[in-house]
Design an enzyme around this catalytic site. Structure first.
Site, short mmCIF file in Angstrom:
data_model
loop_
_atom_site.label_atom_id
_atom_site.label_comp_id
_atom_site.label_asym_id
_atom_site.label_seq_id
_atom_site.Cartn_x
_atom_site.Cartn_y
_atom_site.Cartn_z
CG ASP A 1 48.74 -14.88 -5.21
OD1 ASP A 1 49.26 -15.82 -4.57
OD2 ASP A 1 48.41 -15.00 -6.41
CD GLU B 1 48.27 -20.90 -6.80
OE1 GLU B 1 48.03 -22.04 -7.21
OE2 GLU B 1 47.36 -20.09 -6.52
ZN LIG Z 1 45.40 -21.38 -3.68
#
Ligand SMILES: [Zn+2]
Length: 382
Positions: free
Chosen positions: A82, A144
């Site tokens: 992401d 994340e």
């Molecule tokens: Zn990163």
């Protein structure tokens, strides 16, 4: 059929949006990126598993294994799929077109950290499953940049297991063996509304909040006593990032909340910090009629240390020619460490270029990464 050329993989990854955000209006899935990686890794001879995130149909992690998965050691090359949201008006280039110019490759996620995933596949290209005594495992996670739900899923599954793990976040190819944690906390003070003309008819939550802020500021000062010289800012920080309460000047404010982040040094425990925080607030409001609530805004990241005896830190110090260092940003490293891996953060690109318009990676870092990751695979897996 081998994986496609590196330039093709970079362009495809950048062209596939995968923003994750705690704000629902920006949040997207990462499944299209996972599917791209899965196709390339299967072509390259990896055994590929896609692990969908519960409650998110369009989000998933990927675990791809080359070589004997039952061998006990092995190397994980890990990254997140992401990106953060982008500020379209401030980009000179299309954030979704990999653009090479004057020695740089531009694109959203170029440094943080889609390039590393393509580079891991490129590095693996020269190894055959039959040659590996220990498995090479490539892991790609979701979310994340927001909830850490991808890493949390791995923690729940207790997978993957390997002796070593490199997280390819942008460290300019310097081994990072220490980082602080990130916690996001909130305190809400409750009072009682009323007409402003008679303050005693209500209980002004902003007045309660001034006591709480004084207590939190004293707590912040006390946290400075413990220091770790490896960090540029050598102590645990507390930042008041958002405060909100009340509505009208002529109404006694019934409720006021402050949001803040805490960045603890390695060795500090999140639960203990939350307990201390609550005690401070409780003491500040003792002998008043105010009530309060504390809550955690996001699960955050624990602080991380590879440990003094990390063999992987020694390998990467040798391979990169750079001494290990500490950084101020959080990563998924504590999750892999908890799975039992000797874990180090090490990847191309610079964190200063991440999370901002015209994000780029130096093109010279691409070859360097492939060379160093190949040396590491040879060391850990052959
Ligand atoms: Zn990163």
């Amino acid at each position: 059929m081998p994986a496609p050329a590196l330039s093709h993989m970079l362009a495809q990854l950048i062209a596939t949006p995968s923003v994750s955000s705690v704000s629902p209006q920006f949040d997207m899935g990462n499944r299209a990126v996972i599917d791209l990686l899965a196709g390339w890794l299967e072509s390259a001879g990896f055994l590929v598993e896609i692990l969908p995130l519960e409650h998110h149909r369009d989000k998933a992690n990927l675990i791809a294994t080359l070589g004997d998965a039952s061998a006990s050691d092995g190397l994980i090359l890990a990254g997140h799929t992401d990106t953060v949201p982008w500020d379209a008006a401030r980009w000179r280039f299309d954030p979704f077109v990999w653009t090479e110019l004057e020695g740089r490759g531009y694109g959203l996620g170029s440094a943080d950290m889609k390039s590393f995933l393509a580079l891991a596949i490129e590095a693996a290209r020269v190894f055959k499953a039959g040659d590996l005594r220990q498995p090479l495992i490539i892991v790609a996670t979701a979310d994340e940049e927001s909830s850490m739900d991808g890493a949390c899923l791995l923690a729940r599954l207790g997978r993957p297991k390997a002796r070593f793990c490199v997280i390819g976040e942008p460290t300019n190819l310097t081994p990072v063996h220490l980082h602080k944690g990130v916690m996001m906390e909130a305190v809400t003070v409750f009072g009682r509304s009323g007409h402003s003309s008679d303050p005693d008819k209500g209980l002004n939550a902003i007045d309660g909040m001034t006591r709480v802020l004084a207590a939190l500021t004293a707590w912040r000062d006390s946290l400075k006593l413990q220091q770790n010289a490896a960090f540029l800012v050598p102590y645990t920080t507390v930042n008041f990032g958002h405060i909100c309460g009340g509505d009208n000047p002529n109404r006694i404010c019934p409720q006021c909340a402050v949001h803040f982040d805490v960045r603890p040094l390695p060795g500090m425990d999140g639960a203990a910090l939350r307990y201390a925080l609550r005690e401070r607030v409780q003491a500040a409001l003792k002998d008043t009629d105010f009530t309060f609530e504390t809550h955690t805004l996001s699960p955050g990241v624990e602080p991380f240390s590879s440990g003094e005896h990390s063999q992987l830190t020694a390998f990467l110090t040798q391979i990169s020619g750079k001494a290990p260092k500490a950084v101020a940003f959080g990563t998924e490293a504590p999750f892999y460490k908890a799975l039992g891996c000797d874990t180090v953060v090490f990847g191309p690109g610079r964190i200063d270029e991440a999370h901002q318009p015209d994000e780029y990676i130096e093109l010279s870092a691409l070859d360097d990464t492939v060379r160093m990751v190949r040396a590491l695979i040879a060391r850990c897996c052959l």
